[in-house]
Design an enzyme around this catalytic site. Structure first.
Site, PDB file in Angstrom:
ATOM      1  CG  ASP A   3      -3.248   6.739   1.123  1.00 50.52           C
ATOM      2  OD1 ASP A   3      -2.545   6.515   2.063  1.00 50.52           O
ATOM      3  OD2 ASP A   3      -2.921   6.615  -0.012  1.00 50.52           O
TER       4      ASP A   3
ATOM      5  NE  ARG B  86      -5.151  15.072   5.344  1.00 51.54           N
ATOM      6  CZ  ARG B  86      -4.056  15.578   5.153  1.00 51.54           C
ATOM      7  NH1 ARG B  86      -3.755  17.126   5.578  1.00 51.54           N
ATOM      8  NH2 ARG B  86      -3.238  14.915   4.772  1.00 51.54           N
TER       9      ARG B  86
END
Length: 220
Positions: free
Chosen positions: A81, A204
């Site tokens: 997320d 990420r």
């Protein structure tokens, strides 16, 4: 390394579900997993539904998606997320980053929405356009064990969008220390991560590096 630690690590050839229907995220996570010899299977490939994201934090939403995929598939699942948090907009769009793109996932529209809000807030000087990308990776096992790993990267919002690489808000985010946006960088540049060496550039990649250290064996 203790037996307790190695018991929680994935060996080469293991399968993991990437609990996302976002092709960009699935591609990036697959690229990060590749050096470790793991097979990434997309939720869409397995016909898994997307759960409603009812959490109020990145951690809560990542866990919701990972747990749902692990239960439905019987396989360990990774969920990401992530979103864009802009200081001048009180952290928006934040966990609602995808919603700003509308049901069609039109991120050109989402980027315009962010810029319009920045203009309305009078955030035109570079120092007023500070932002960060945040990513939380959740690992859920079918037995119920869940762990989360968070990564952030600071930068500045630019306009107009620059570059057609990456996805989402990449073309309007310039990370600190770089002259180009994420939208102008190759996957290798954007990740900026070498197992055991560099910490990573993207949010990420930084979250994944923490996951890899805790849960993966050495890369090839």
């Amino acid at each position: 390394m203790s037996a307790a630690n190695t018991a929680h690590r994935f060996g080469r050839g293991a399968e993991l579900v990437v609990a996302s229907h976002n092709e960009g995220k699935v591609r990036e996570i697959g690229e990060l997993l590749a050096p470790f010899g793991l097979t990434a299977r997309a939720a869409s490939e397995l016909g898994l539904d997307e759960p409603e994201e009812t959490g109020t934090t990145f951690e809560e939403n990542a866990c919701l998606k990972a747990v749902a995929a692990a239960r439905a598939s019987g396989l360990p699942a990774l969920a990401d997320d992530s979103g864009l948090s802009v200081d001048a907009l009180d952290g928006a769009p934040g966990i609602h980053s995808a919603r700003w793109a509308g049901p069609e996932r039109d991120f050109a529209r989402a980027m315009r929405n962010v810029e319009e809000h920045l203009q309305q807030a009078g955030a035109t000087a570079p120092e007023a356009r500070r932002a960060r990308f945040v990513a939380v990776i959740a690992l859920a096992r079918p037995g119920g064990d869940v762990k989360t790993f968070r990564g952030e990267v600071e930068g500045e919002m630019v306009w107009p969008p620059r570059g057609d690489r990456g996805f989402g808000y990449d073309p309007v985010f310039r990370p600190d220390g770089h002259d180009r946006t994420f939208g102008e960088m190759s996957a290798e540049e954007k990740h900026g991560w070498t197992p055991g060496k560099a910490a990573g550039l993207s949010h990420r990649a930084r979250a994944f590096a923490k996951f890899a250290e805790a849960c993966l064996g050495p890369p090839a």
